[in-house]
Enzyme design. Structure first.
Site, short mmCIF file in Angstrom:
data_model
loop_
_atom_site.label_atom_id
_atom_site.label_comp_id
_atom_site.label_asym_id
_atom_site.label_seq_id
_atom_site.Cartn_x
_atom_site.Cartn_y
_atom_site.Cartn_z
N SER A 80 34.02 91.61 58.85
CA SER A 80 34.07 91.27 57.42
C SER A 80 35.51 91.40 56.96
O SER A 80 36.31 92.12 57.60
CB SER A 80 33.20 92.25 56.63
OG SER A 80 33.45 92.16 55.25
N TYR A 107 29.22 100.61 54.36
CA TYR A 107 29.40 99.25 54.91
C TYR A 107 30.84 99.03 55.37
O TYR A 107 31.09 98.59 56.50
CB TYR A 107 29.01 98.22 53.84
CG TYR A 107 29.11 96.77 54.28
CD1 TYR A 107 28.06 96.15 54.96
CD2 TYR A 107 30.25 96.01 54.00
CE1 TYR A 107 28.15 94.83 55.35
CE2 TYR A 107 30.34 94.68 54.39
CZ TYR A 107 29.29 94.09 55.05
OH TYR A 107 29.38 92.77 55.44
P1 NAD Z 1 21.58 88.11 55.97
O1 NAD Z 1 20.95 89.24 55.25
O2 NAD Z 1 21.18 86.72 55.65
O3 NAD Z 1 21.41 88.30 57.55
C1 NAD Z 1 21.45 89.55 58.19
C2 NAD Z 1 20.59 89.47 59.42
O4 NAD Z 1 20.63 90.72 60.13
C3 NAD Z 1 19.11 89.20 59.08
O5 NAD Z 1 18.59 88.27 60.01
C4 NAD Z 1 18.48 90.58 59.27
O6 NAD Z 1 17.10 90.54 59.57
C5 NAD Z 1 19.30 91.06 60.46
N1 NAD Z 1 19.13 92.49 60.71
C6 NAD Z 1 19.24 93.52 59.83
N2 NAD Z 1 18.95 94.68 60.45
C7 NAD Z 1 18.67 94.37 61.74
C8 NAD Z 1 18.31 95.13 62.88
N3 NAD Z 1 18.15 96.47 62.80
N4 NAD Z 1 18.10 94.50 64.05
C9 NAD Z 1 18.23 93.15 64.15
N5 NAD Z 1 18.56 92.38 63.10
C10 NAD Z 1 18.77 92.99 61.92
O7 NAD Z 1 23.15 88.30 55.75
P2 NAD Z 1 24.41 87.51 56.35
O8 NAD Z 1 25.35 87.33 55.25
O9 NAD Z 1 23.98 86.33 57.15
O10 NAD Z 1 25.02 88.64 57.31
C11 NAD Z 1 25.27 88.45 58.69
C12 NAD Z 1 26.47 89.28 59.10
O11 NAD Z 1 27.64 88.78 58.43
C13 NAD Z 1 26.37 90.76 58.74
O12 NAD Z 1 26.91 91.55 59.80
C14 NAD Z 1 27.25 90.87 57.51
O13 NAD Z 1 27.79 92.17 57.35
C15 NAD Z 1 28.33 89.86 57.84
N6 NAD Z 1 29.08 89.40 56.68
C16 NAD Z 1 28.51 88.65 55.70
C17 NAD Z 1 29.28 88.22 54.63
C18 NAD Z 1 28.72 87.38 53.53
O14 NAD Z 1 29.46 87.14 52.54
N7 NAD Z 1 27.51 86.87 53.59
C19 NAD Z 1 30.62 88.59 54.55
C20 NAD Z 1 31.17 89.36 55.55
C21 NAD Z 1 30.39 89.76 56.62
#
Ligand code: NAD
Length: 269
Positions: A154, A167
């Site tokens: 991130s 986080y």
């Molecule tokens: P999201 O909530 O749509 O997806 C997160 C996924 O992780 C979901 O499929 C959830 O079921 C899964 N998950 C959670 N706990 C789990 C576990 N114990 N075992 C297996 N799967 C698990 O959110 P996203 O935005 O798609 O996030 C994906 C990644 O991107 C994350 O690591 C998040 O920190 C990172 N991220 C997202 C953003 C953003 O702006 N959306 C920015 C920076 C980083």
């Protein structure tokens, strides 16, 4: 499917691939010819939908359940993947969540849940992948590397984030996990990199974009003046997993519309 698939014959595992960024990454890797494991922990129907979408586009995918913070479930998922696809060439450590609160109110349980899933989960999956990369070595017909790992980090691996200390700590930890692994494993031709997304429009940050006021406030942090889409990350992941990026290891590629450029200073602070 891409007519000139750059991941042809490779096998990929994407954690947390039934939603948001993970879903887009799974679809992008499959579009470039990889056989894809769509990992999920809840909502099997959403994982099946991703598998169906990949298959409808001429790709190969299966859904496998595992909580990435559970060692036994991770090991069982890798065994099932090897039974289905034979091996692993690409791991995308994407699963993650937020449990936000003011620092003084943060419970130990919320601290540990975030560290266990976001950081320890990446360690557990990476360790299983590396064991297989080392056992198998380079297969030149598929890739010049023995394996590729992409950690979903991130912008908060470098931008401090009040109200989200667990986080941001997990993402700072991912940075050193990635760099230390990359240093140790480069001689074995294993590449380890991170993607640092900025604000990407997914369920994890819905409150930051689901009203015009929230979106306008968010856009003040993004010089490029648009919120990111999961496909922005999917395209980058497919490239980082391919031999086109073969000389890149141990680095974070930020994909953030300039969020890490400290836009608050654009008019002299
Ligand atoms: P999201 O909530 O749509 O997806 C997160 C996924 O992780 C979901 O499929 C959830 O079921 C899964 N998950 C959670 N706990 C789990 C576990 N114990 N075992 C297996 N799967 C698990 O959110 P996203 O935005 O798609 O996030 C994906 C990644 O991107 C994350 O690591 C998040 O920190 C990172 N991220 C997202 C953003 C953003 O702006 N959306 C920015 C920076 C980083």
């Amino acid at each position: 499917m891409n007519p000139n698939p750059k991941l042809k014959g490779q096998s990929a595992l994407v954690t947390g691939a039934n939603s948001g960024i993970g879903k887009a990454v799974a679809i992008a890797l499959a579009n470039d010819g990889a056989n894809v494991v769509v990992n999920y922990v809840t909502h099997p129907e959403a994982a099946q939908q991703v598998v169906d979408e990949i298959k409808a586009n001429g790709g190969v995918a299966i859904a496998l359940m595992a909580d990435v913070s559970n060692e036994a479930q991770v090991q069982s998922m890798f065994r099932d993947m090897f039974a289905a696809f034979g091996t692993i060439d690409i791991l995308v450590n994407n699963a993650g969540l937020q449990k936000d609160s003011a620092f003084q109110d943060m419970s130990l349980a919320d601290w540990q849940t975030v560290i266990n899933i976001n950081l320890t989960g990446q360690f557990l999956c990476a360790r299983e992948a590396v064991r297989e990369f080392l056992r198998r070595g380079v297969v030149p017909e598929r890739s010049v590397a023995a394996g590729k790992i992409i950690c979903m980090s991130s912008v908060h691996e470098v931008i401090p984030w009040g109200g989200h200390v667990n986080y941001a700590t997990s993402k700072g930890g991912i940075m050193m996990l990635m760099k230390s692994m990359a240093q140790e494993l480069a001689p074995k031709r294993i590449r380890v990199n991170s993607i640092g997304p900025g604000a990407i429009q997914t369920p994890i940050n819905r409150s930051a974009w689901d009203t015009p006021e929230a979106l306008n406030s968010l856009l003040t942090l993004i010089p490029y003046n648009r919120i990111g889409q999961p496909e922005d990350i999917g395209k980058l992941a497919a490239w980082l997993a391919s031999d086109e990026s073969d000389y890149i290891t141990g680095t974070t590629v930020f994909c953030d519309g300039g969020m890490t450029l400290y836009p608050g200073f654009s008019t002299n602070g």
